[in-house]
Design a protein around this motif. Structure first.
Motif, PDB file in Angstrom:
ATOM      1  N   LEU A  36      -9.345   0.934   2.955  1.00 54.07           N
ATOM      2  CA  LEU A  36      -8.443   1.969   2.460  1.00 54.07           C
ATOM      3  C   LEU A  36      -8.281   3.085   3.490  1.00 54.07           C
ATOM      4  O   LEU A  36      -7.200   3.670   3.620  1.00 54.07           O
ATOM      5  CB  LEU A  36      -8.966   2.555   1.143  1.00 54.07           C
ATOM      6  N   LEU A  37      -9.341   3.388   4.226  1.00 52.65           N
ATOM      7  CA  LEU A  37      -9.271   4.437   5.237  1.00 52.65           C
ATOM      8  C   LEU A  37      -8.603   3.939   6.514  1.00 52.65           C
ATOM      9  O   LEU A  37      -7.765   4.635   7.103  1.00 52.65           O
ATOM     10  CB  LEU A  37     -10.678   4.945   5.558  1.00 52.65           C
ATOM     11  N   ARG A  38      -8.970   2.753   6.959  1.00 50.83           N
ATOM     12  CA  ARG A  38      -8.452   2.244   8.235  1.00 50.83           C
ATOM     13  C   ARG A  38      -6.942   2.008   8.205  1.00 50.83           C
ATOM     14  O   ARG A  38      -6.292   2.053   9.255  1.00 50.83           O
ATOM     15  CB  ARG A  38      -9.157   0.936   8.610  1.00 50.83           C
ATOM     16  N   THR A  39      -6.390   1.751   7.048  1.00 54.38           N
ATOM     17  CA  THR A  39      -4.961   1.413   6.969  1.00 54.38           C
ATOM     18  C   THR A  39      -4.076   2.624   6.728  1.00 54.38           C
ATOM     19  O   THR A  39      -2.887   2.477   6.450  1.00 54.38           O
ATOM     20  CB  THR A  39      -4.732   0.399   5.832  1.00 54.38           C
ATOM     21  N   ALA A  40      -4.624   3.828   6.877  1.00 48.60           N
ATOM     22  CA  ALA A  40      -3.893   5.036   6.479  1.00 48.60           C
ATOM     23  C   ALA A  40      -2.591   5.241   7.251  1.00 48.60           C
ATOM     24  O   ALA A  40      -1.688   5.914   6.761  1.00 48.60           O
ATOM     25  CB  ALA A  40      -4.787   6.259   6.650  1.00 48.60           C
ATOM     26  N   GLY A  41      -2.474   4.665   8.437  1.00 46.11           N
ATOM     27  CA  GLY A  41      -1.273   4.896   9.235  1.00 46.11           C
ATOM     28  C   GLY A  41      -0.168   3.882   9.051  1.00 46.11           C
ATOM     29  O   GLY A  41       0.807   3.901   9.813  1.00 46.11           O
ATOM     30  N   TYR A  42      -0.255   3.027   8.039  1.00 42.11           N
ATOM     31  CA  TYR A  42       0.683   1.913   7.932  1.00 42.11           C
ATOM     32  C   TYR A  42       1.737   2.094   6.853  1.00 42.11           C
ATOM     33  O   TYR A  42       2.296   1.113   6.348  1.00 42.11           O
ATOM     34  CB  TYR A  42      -0.091   0.604   7.736  1.00 42.11           C
ATOM     35  N   GLY A  43       2.012   3.308   6.467  1.00 42.33           N
ATOM     36  CA  GLY A  43       3.207   3.651   5.704  1.00 42.33           C
ATOM     37  C   GLY A  43       3.351   2.975   4.362  1.00 42.33           C
ATOM     38  O   GLY A  43       2.405   2.848   3.582  1.00 42.33           O
ATOM     39  N   THR A  44       4.582   2.531   4.087  1.00 48.59           N
ATOM     40  CA  THR A  44       4.934   2.014   2.771  1.00 48.59           C
ATOM     41  C   THR A  44       4.118   0.782   2.395  1.00 48.59           C
ATOM     42  O   THR A  44       3.700   0.627   1.243  1.00 48.59           O
ATOM     43  CB  THR A  44       6.433   1.677   2.740  1.00 48.59           C
ATOM     44  N   VAL A  45       3.874  -0.112   3.357  1.00 48.05           N
ATOM     45  CA  VAL A  45       3.085  -1.312   3.072  1.00 48.05           C
ATOM     46  C   VAL A  45       1.706  -0.916   2.548  1.00 48.05           C
ATOM     47  O   VAL A  45       1.220  -1.434   1.532  1.00 48.05           O
ATOM     48  CB  VAL A  45       2.954  -2.188   4.340  1.00 48.05           C
ATOM     49  N   ARG A  46       1.094   0.027   3.222  1.00 44.36           N
ATOM     50  CA  ARG A  46      -0.234   0.468   2.805  1.00 44.36           C
ATOM     51  C   ARG A  46      -0.188   1.182   1.459  1.00 44.36           C
ATOM     52  O   ARG A  46      -1.074   0.994   0.611  1.00 44.36           O
ATOM     53  CB  ARG A  46      -0.799   1.384   3.879  1.00 44.36           C
ATOM     54  N   ASP A  47       0.816   2.020   1.233  1.00 39.99           N
ATOM     55  CA  ASP A  47       0.924   2.721  -0.057  1.00 39.99           C
ATOM     56  C   ASP A  47       0.909   1.737  -1.226  1.00 39.99           C
ATOM     57  O   ASP A  47       0.206   1.933  -2.222  1.00 39.99           O
ATOM     58  CB  ASP A  47       2.210   3.546  -0.101  1.00 39.99           C
ATOM     59  N   ILE A  48       1.682   0.668  -1.101  1.00 34.08           N
ATOM     60  CA  ILE A  48       1.789  -0.299  -2.197  1.00 34.08           C
ATOM     61  C   ILE A  48       0.485  -1.080  -2.367  1.00 34.08           C
ATOM     62  O   ILE A  48       0.017  -1.302  -3.481  1.00 34.08           O
ATOM     63  CB  ILE A  48       2.985  -1.231  -1.945  1.00 34.08           C
ATOM     64  N   LEU A  49      -0.127  -1.473  -1.244  1.00 33.90           N
ATOM     65  CA  LEU A  49      -1.385  -2.219  -1.347  1.00 33.90           C
ATOM     66  C   LEU A  49      -2.496  -1.359  -1.948  1.00 33.90           C
ATOM     67  O   LEU A  49      -3.292  -1.835  -2.764  1.00 33.90           O
ATOM     68  CB  LEU A  49      -1.795  -2.730   0.032  1.00 33.90           C
ATOM     69  N   VAL A  50      -2.551  -0.089  -1.551  1.00 33.92           N
ATOM     70  CA  VAL A  50      -3.572   0.805  -2.105  1.00 33.92           C
ATOM     71  C   VAL A  50      -3.326   1.023  -3.598  1.00 33.92           C
ATOM     72  O   VAL A  50      -4.273   1.029  -4.400  1.00 33.92           O
ATOM     73  CB  VAL A  50      -3.594   2.144  -1.347  1.00 33.92           C
ATOM     74  N   ALA A  51      -2.070   1.190  -3.985  1.00 33.54           N
ATOM     75  CA  ALA A  51      -1.760   1.368  -5.409  1.00 33.54           C
ATOM     76  C   ALA A  51      -2.195   0.143  -6.212  1.00 33.54           C
ATOM     77  O   ALA A  51      -2.756   0.276  -7.315  1.00 33.54           O
ATOM     78  CB  ALA A  51      -0.266   1.623  -5.587  1.00 33.54           C
TER      79      ALA A  51
END
Length: 553
Positions: free
Chosen positions: A400-415
């Motif tokens: 969750l921390l390492r992917t912080a710079g990956y924008g919309t893709v990361r937002d959806i995966l974290v959600a």
């Protein structure tokens, strides 16, 4: 002199232009070979102080002679371009600084300290300014540019333009549009100074095209400007293709061609062109990285750029693979080779230039993608399987921390992860159902509050729906995020006294207290940490430190 003669003297002939290009290429090969010799001997005591031109000629590798054989460099050819070892060292230092690489102190000293009796000296002040540029503030960089402009030194003006463009991008803050515009303007100013007959100019020109394209990408986040930014990115990358072809840099040319096709696909809102552009670069990059063909060290893909391509593939996969309107096209283009292509791209990281952090971040994104892939297929798993997978996902916090710079893709995966975590914590036996209130558990970090996690998931969905581009795969993800947020609000009856009513200061106080408690638990252990335990702690702490200090929070 007749007008015809004047016209002929004003415009060089094809033979003159071809000869000048050949001389530039020969000079560039000499500098590349000399750099290898100097860097190999840099660690030996006093080795560079006693280095001679004859030794460079004899020990050079990678210099192609006219008959096609490789090295050594003919002394007459060396003398034609460089009269002294100091001048050669200065050219090596110029090349390395133009590419943004650190120049070893030994080469700097050799370039800036001509021996008595030499026929040619080096402009020490100019060299020292370039070598110290990474330590300059923006105001000092501007002073250097003004000084070069007053001397009408076009080469120095180009160098300082590239430095200013990159520095403005590095020092920008979130939402600071003016600094991004400054970076773009300096990059464009540098491009106007490029002389394509000079290889060094072409190299610095590529630095300018990258900075200009990066600035336009950032500016495109304002949706009313996005069509203009996409058009400008295409124009900038066309210039980069021309510069790369002059230098003979195949890899740079392929990357620039990809950016042109991708920007065109987004501008025309053409999903097929978008997918095919990603397929083309995902196929071409591994082939170029694995090629045994001799390539200049500078013709390499940056780790960050390779990471962005893999993230783009993930976005394509999440957006189109299960979309009813695009699934068939996705299967036709990628078939079942998406995972294989991703692994081949991952294998390219050792050949990249840049930080090793990127490969760790990309692997974290891929783990997060794998975790959510089957979890959110309709009817794929029940509540027991969800809980089991959440509990077995041991790298979740790091990812969750390492992917912080990956924008919309990361937002959806974290959600999606937060929603699964909330379901797992809310009940062991039954999933959260419509109309069922998510109860409050202990507020400690060891047992996160399911209600807080559900609220956070909605916030991540909302953020993706608000900031993502409406074009291409990003647009599909944006629409899906908006639907997911609405579904969660309808399905879950969240407690009214949720996280929204807790002050930011209260949250931070709780976090600080929890960290203090963890420190006390750590130092009160009876046994010392084993090597494996120390490594596990470092793996967790490092991404947290980077997350906080890089402004990603």
């Amino acid at each position: 002199m007749s007008s015809i003669a004047m016209s002929r003297s004003a415009h060089p002939t094809y033979q003159q232009r071809a000869g000048r290009v050949l001389e530039e290429r020969t000079k560039a090969m000499i500098v590349t070979a000399a750099e290898r010799v100097m860097t190999e001997r840099i660690d030996a005591p006093d080795s560079l102080e006693h280095l001679t031109m004859a030794e460079v000629c004899a020990n050079a590798r990678g210099y192609l002679r006219r008959d096609g054989s490789e090295g050594p460099i003919p002394k007459a050819t060396m003398w034609k371009h460089f009269k002294t070892i100091e001048a050669l060292a200065a050219a090596v230092a110029d090349r390395m600084s133009a590419e943004g690489r650190p120049v070893p102190e030994g080469i700097v000293a050799l370039a800036a300290d001509p021996q008595p009796g030499r026929r040619e000296t080096v402009e020490v002040t100019r060299l020292e300014a370039r070598f110290s540029s990474r330590h300059y503030e923006i105001g000092q960089l501007r002073q250097q540019f003004d000084g070069a402009e007053s001397r009408d030194d076009r080469s120095d003006m180009l160098y300082w333009s590239a430095e200013l463009a990159e520095r403005h991008l590095q020092q920008r803050h979130r939402g600071e549009r003016d600094r991004i515009v400054e970076a773009r303007d300096w990059a464009q100013r540098g491009l106007r100074l490029v002389e394509t007959a000079s290889r060094l100019d072409c190299m610095m020109g590529i630095r300018c095209t990258r900075a200009a394209a990066a600035a336009e990408t950032l500016l495109s986040r304002r949706l009313d400007y996005e069509p203009t930014a996409l058009s400008r990115i295409r124009s900038i990358k066309e210039i980069e293709i021309a510069l790369a072809e002059t230098l003979g840099w195949d890899l740079h040319r392929e990357l620039a061609r990809f950016h042109i096709e991708h920007a065109r696909a987004l501008g025309e809102e053409d999903p097929e062109r978008e997918m095919r552009s990603m397929l083309a670069i995902a196929s071409a990059l591994p082939a170029l990285c694995e090629s045994t063909r001799a390539r200049e060290p500078q013709d390499a893909v940056r780790a960050g750029e390779l990471a962005d391509i893999i993230v783009g593939l993930c976005g394509i996969d999440i957006a189109y693979a299960t979309h009813p309107d695009h699934h068939d096209l996705y299967v036709e283009i990628f078939r079942d080779e998406m995972a294989v292509m991703t692994q081949r791209l991952l294998a390219c990281f050792p050949a990249t230039s840049g930080s090793d952090r990127h490969v760790s971040n990309v692997r974290a994104l891929l783990r997060l993608t794998d975790f959510t892939r089957n979890l959110w297929a309709p009817g794929a798993v029940g509540s027991h399987a969800v809980r089991s997978r959440v509990e077995n996902y041991s790298e979740a916090a790091i990812d969750l921390l390492r992917t912080a710079g990956y924008g919309t893709v990361r937002d959806i995966l974290v959600a999606r992860y937060l929603t699964a975590k909330a379901r797992a914590l809310a009940s062991i036996d039954v999933p959260i159902e419509a109309g069922r209130s998510i109860g409050h558990h202990s507020a400690s970090l060891v047992h996160p509050d399911p209600s807080a996690l559900a609220h956070a998931a909605i916030q991540f969905y909302d953020h993706a729906a608000q900031v993502a581009s409406p074009r291409g795969a990003s647009g599909v993800l944006r629409a899906g995020a908006a639907r997911a947020a609405a579904d969660m609000r309808c399905s879950f009856s969240l407690d009214t006294a949720g996280p929204a009513d807790v002050s930011a200061d209260g949250d931070f106080d709780t976090l600080s207290q929890a960290i203090n408690d963890l420190v006390l638990i750590t130092i009160s252990r009876r046994n010392r940490f084993t090597d494996d335990e120390v490594q596990n702690l470092l793996d967790m702490v490092d991404p947290m430190y980077y997350y906080i200090t890089s402004g990603r929070n």
